[in-house]
Write a protein that holds these residues in place. Structure first.
Motif, short mmCIF file in Angstrom:
data_model
loop_
_atom_site.label_atom_id
_atom_site.label_comp_id
_atom_site.label_asym_id
_atom_site.label_seq_id
_atom_site.Cartn_x
_atom_site.Cartn_y
_atom_site.Cartn_z
N UNK A 60 0.81 -1.22 0.00
CA UNK A 60 0.00 0.00 0.00
C UNK A 60 0.84 1.27 0.00
N UNK A 61 1.92 1.26 -0.76
CA UNK A 61 2.75 2.46 -0.92
C UNK A 61 2.82 2.78 -2.41
N UNK A 62 3.03 4.04 -2.71
CA UNK A 62 3.19 4.44 -4.11
C UNK A 62 4.65 4.24 -4.52
N UNK A 63 4.88 4.16 -5.82
CA UNK A 63 6.25 4.03 -6.32
C UNK A 63 7.06 5.26 -5.91
N UNK A 64 6.43 6.43 -5.90
CA UNK A 64 7.12 7.64 -5.45
C UNK A 64 7.60 7.52 -4.02
N UNK A 65 6.77 6.92 -3.17
CA UNK A 65 7.17 6.72 -1.78
C UNK A 65 8.34 5.74 -1.66
N UNK A 66 8.44 4.81 -2.60
CA UNK A 66 9.57 3.87 -2.58
C UNK A 66 10.89 4.61 -2.73
N UNK A 67 10.90 5.68 -3.52
CA UNK A 67 12.12 6.48 -3.67
C UNK A 67 12.52 7.10 -2.33
N UNK A 68 11.55 7.62 -1.61
CA UNK A 68 11.83 8.23 -0.30
C UNK A 68 12.33 7.17 0.67
N UNK A 69 11.65 6.03 0.71
CA UNK A 69 12.06 4.95 1.61
C UNK A 69 13.46 4.47 1.26
N UNK A 70 13.74 4.32 -0.04
CA UNK A 70 15.07 3.87 -0.47
C UNK A 70 16.15 4.84 -0.03
N UNK A 71 15.88 6.14 -0.09
CA UNK A 71 16.86 7.14 0.36
C UNK A 71 17.08 7.07 1.86
N UNK A 72 16.03 6.76 2.62
CA UNK A 72 16.14 6.68 4.08
C UNK A 72 16.81 5.40 4.55
N UNK A 73 16.65 4.32 3.80
CA UNK A 73 17.16 3.00 4.22
C UNK A 73 18.01 2.41 3.11
N UNK A 74 19.18 2.97 2.92
CA UNK A 74 20.05 2.59 1.83
C UNK A 74 20.61 1.17 1.96
#
Length: 132
Positions: A60-74
């Motif tokens: 239940x996340x958008x692909x755009x949110x995946x970018x934010x999550x990826x930046x936070x949890x490298x």
């Protein structure tokens, strides 16, 4: 789906990943403080143990949110999957587990912030089991 909007089979991701694989699963509809608690315990753990790959599979996340999550949890490979339906997914409870060399699920755990002593004990067990 990954942050580049590529569609992949979970089987492909797991087959290519170095074992053991730590998987964190959660839904954006779940308890935000529970997700934060799990991650606050897990991030220090992955820096101490021999963990080949860390995956975060969010629902239940958008692909755009995946970018934010990826930046936070490298340290994590981040994926979106709304179709991994388990009882725990329906309860919107974040959980974690490992997949070993034989593709077996190991050390499945649902950390409860209300039971911090129990969670700390389990994470100490993981440090011992997966020590570098």
């Amino acid at each position: 789906i990954n942050s580049k909007n590529d569609s992949l089979l979970l089987k492909e991701v797991i087959t290519m990943a170095q074992k053991p694989i730590l998987i964190i699963r959660y839904s954006s509809y779940g308890c935000a403080s529970c997700i934060e608690y799990l991650l606050s315990k897990t991030i220090p753990l992955v820096r101490k143990i021999n963990c080949g790959t860390q995956l975060m599979i969010a629902a239940n996340v958008s692909v755009g949110d995946l970018h934010v999550i990826q930046n936070d949890y490298k340290d994590f490979m981040i994926y979106k999957s709304d179709s991994l339906t388990t009882d725990f997914d329906m309860a919107l409870t974040p959980y974690m587990y490992f997949i070993d060399e034989d593709y077996r699920i190991q050390d499945y755990y649902i950390p409860r912030k209300e039971a911090n002593d129990s969670v700390d004990s389990f994470f100490k067990y993981l440090e011992t089991k997966y020590i570098r």
